[in-house]
Design a protein around this motif. Structure first.
Motif, short mmCIF file in Angstrom:
data_model
loop_
_atom_site.label_atom_id
_atom_site.label_comp_id
_atom_site.label_asym_id
_atom_site.label_seq_id
_atom_site.Cartn_x
_atom_site.Cartn_y
_atom_site.Cartn_z
N PHE A 40 6.76 -14.75 7.16
CA PHE A 40 6.95 -13.81 8.27
C PHE A 40 8.27 -13.08 8.07
N GLY A 41 8.27 -11.77 8.28
CA GLY A 41 9.50 -10.99 8.23
C GLY A 41 10.29 -11.18 9.52
N PRO A 42 11.55 -10.73 9.54
CA PRO A 42 12.41 -10.92 10.71
C PRO A 42 11.86 -10.27 11.99
N ASN A 43 11.13 -9.16 11.83
CA ASN A 43 10.60 -8.50 13.04
C ASN A 43 9.12 -8.76 13.23
N GLU A 44 8.61 -9.82 12.62
CA GLU A 44 7.19 -10.12 12.76
C GLU A 44 6.96 -11.19 13.83
N ASP A 45 5.66 -11.62 13.94
CA ASP A 45 5.26 -12.36 15.13
C ASP A 45 5.27 -13.89 14.97
N ARG B 82 4.30 -6.79 -4.48
CA ARG B 82 5.14 -5.66 -4.04
C ARG B 82 4.36 -4.42 -3.68
N ILE B 83 3.05 -4.46 -3.91
CA ILE B 83 2.24 -3.27 -3.60
C ILE B 83 1.52 -3.46 -2.26
N LEU B 84 0.96 -2.38 -1.75
CA LEU B 84 0.07 -2.42 -0.60
C LEU B 84 0.72 -3.13 0.59
N MET B 85 0.11 -4.22 1.09
CA MET B 85 0.69 -4.91 2.24
C MET B 85 2.08 -5.48 1.91
N GLY B 86 2.30 -5.73 0.63
CA GLY B 86 3.61 -6.23 0.22
C GLY B 86 4.74 -5.23 0.47
N ARG B 87 4.37 -3.95 0.49
CA ARG B 87 5.38 -2.92 0.81
C ARG B 87 5.65 -2.88 2.31
N LEU B 88 4.57 -3.09 3.08
CA LEU B 88 4.73 -3.12 4.55
C LEU B 88 5.43 -4.40 5.00
N ARG B 89 5.21 -5.48 4.24
CA ARG B 89 5.74 -6.79 4.63
C ARG B 89 6.50 -7.40 3.44
N PRO B 90 7.72 -6.91 3.21
CA PRO B 90 8.47 -7.40 2.04
C PRO B 90 8.70 -8.92 2.14
N GLY B 91 8.47 -9.62 1.04
CA GLY B 91 8.68 -11.07 1.04
C GLY B 91 7.47 -11.87 1.50
N HIS B 92 6.49 -11.18 2.08
CA HIS B 92 5.33 -11.90 2.63
C HIS B 92 4.58 -12.69 1.55
N TYR B 93 4.23 -12.01 0.46
CA TYR B 93 3.40 -12.70 -0.55
C TYR B 93 4.20 -13.73 -1.35
N ARG B 94 5.51 -13.55 -1.42
CA ARG B 94 6.34 -14.59 -2.04
C ARG B 94 6.28 -15.85 -1.17
N GLY B 95 6.35 -15.66 0.15
CA GLY B 95 6.23 -16.80 1.08
C GLY B 95 4.87 -17.47 0.95
N VAL B 96 3.81 -16.65 0.83
CA VAL B 96 2.46 -17.19 0.71
C VAL B 96 2.32 -17.97 -0.60
N ALA B 97 2.72 -17.34 -1.72
CA ALA B 97 2.53 -17.98 -3.03
C ALA B 97 3.33 -19.30 -3.10
N VAL C 207 -7.94 -29.94 5.51
CA VAL C 207 -7.55 -28.65 6.11
C VAL C 207 -6.06 -28.75 6.42
N THR C 208 -5.31 -27.72 6.04
CA THR C 208 -3.90 -27.72 6.41
C THR C 208 -3.68 -26.73 7.54
N ILE C 209 -2.84 -27.11 8.48
CA ILE C 209 -2.46 -26.23 9.59
C ILE C 209 -0.94 -26.13 9.55
N PHE C 210 -0.46 -24.96 9.17
CA PHE C 210 0.99 -24.79 9.04
C PHE C 210 1.30 -23.31 9.20
N VAL C 211 2.02 -22.97 10.25
CA VAL C 211 2.46 -21.58 10.44
C VAL C 211 3.74 -21.45 9.62
N ASN C 212 3.57 -20.83 8.46
CA ASN C 212 4.63 -20.85 7.45
C ASN C 212 5.71 -19.80 7.72
N PRO C 213 6.90 -20.22 8.13
CA PRO C 213 7.92 -19.22 8.52
C PRO C 213 8.33 -18.30 7.38
N THR C 214 8.23 -18.76 6.13
CA THR C 214 8.77 -17.94 5.03
C THR C 214 7.87 -16.75 4.69
#
Ligand code: AMP
Length: 280
Positions: free
Chosen positions: A62-67, A114-129, A53-60
């Motif tokens: 999260f957007g600048p105004n996220e939590d 870039r679609i759906l949540m990717g529009r609300l959270r730009p860069g999020h899925y790039r960070g995840v992938a 199991v990995t536990i890592f709160v991945n900063p990349t």
């Protein structure tokens, strides 16, 4: 259970397992574990010789105004829960351990991110992938487990694994819910009591739409149900092809997925349901 905080420690451990031909299941998480995470862990435990199991709160991711700064954490509790599940190793690196050396390489699913949540959270899925690719390379699992709750994330990871010929199976696990229907999430603890009481409206809206005959009817039922809850700030309601996440319309003749993003206060909750349009 071994706690590994460095890439080399988990790699050494991994090598000893591989030498004797043991299979490895991976469950990536950001910690603050709940029964949803533990359901993934249990499935991994049942299907593999070894579980990481990995536990890592991945900063990349999260957007600048996220939590990122306020994302809940409790490593001691997480480790106790994972020990009780018979997990073999926890990989919990620091941000420096993960990203040292000013990396310049990214992994991105160019459309899905870039679609759906990717529009609300730009860069999020790039960070995840990118982080999931790193975790795959570090832990080299045979199987990796992801929740359907994060439906678009699952689609991104499946696409990435297929496109880049990553040698592992992606296994998806249905959403685990609280007794009142709210999808379990580490973020639920950030809801005020009033918002927590209102939040099951997501699941109710999805339930009500379960047998809608058309995409437009499903959309209307969901919108009306969410709108009946004044605390719910609707960010998006999308009904898409369950496999490709492409836009759909008309009668529901093949599985579509309803994807909801709703804010309560400053907490963004998501939920999803596959709709088949069939009568029960
Ligand atoms: P997170 O720690 O939020 O990044 O989640 C780690 C993994 O657990 C992801 O694959 C999530 O989809 C999965 N997960 C989170 N919540 C749930 C849930 N309620 N039911 C099933 N899986 C979940």
């Amino acid at each position: 259970m071994q706690l590994c905080e460095t890439k080399s420690a988990i790699r050494d451990l991994h090598a000893t397992w591989r030498q004797v031909g043991e299979s490895i299941g991976l469950v990536p998480t950001m910690g603050y574990l709940h029964d949803g995470h533990l359901t993934l862990v249990r499935q991994a435990r049942a299907e593999n010789d070894r579980v990481i199991v990995t536990i890592f709160v991945n900063p990349t991711q999260f957007g600048p105004n996220e939590d990122l700064a306020t994302y809940p954490r409790d490593m001691d509790r997480d480790l106790a829960l994972l020990r009780a599940e018979g997990v073999d190793a926890v990989f919990a690196p620091s941000v420096v351990e993960m990203y040292d050396g000013a990396p310049e390489t990214i992994v991105e699913t160019t459309k899905l991110s870039r679609i759906l949540m990717g529009r609300l959270r730009p860069g999020h899925y790039r960070g995840v992938a990118t982080v999931v690719t790193k975790l795959f390379n570090i832990t080299q699992p045979d199987r990796a487990y992801f929740g359907e709750k994060d439906f678009q994330q699952l689609a991104v990871i499946r696409r990435m694994v297929r496109d880049l010929d990553m040698p592992l199976d992606v296994i998806s696990v249905p959403t685990v819910r609280e007794a009142d229907g709210l999808a379990m999430s580490s973020r639920n603890v950030k809801l005020t009591p009033e918002d927590r009481a209102a939040a099951p409206v997501l699941n109710r809206a999805l339930d009500t739409a379960a047998n809608a005959p058309t995409v437009a009817k499903a959309h209307k039922i969901i919108r009306d149900t969410l709108a009946s809850e004044p605390r719910a700030d609707i960010k998006s309601i999308d009904i898409r092809d369950a496999e490709t996440l492409a836009r759909v319309s008309g009668p529901i003749t093949r599985p579509v997925v309803a994807l909801l993003a709703v804010r309560f206060g400053n907490v963004l909750l998501i939920d999803q349901r596959v709709l088949t349009g069939e009568k029960p």
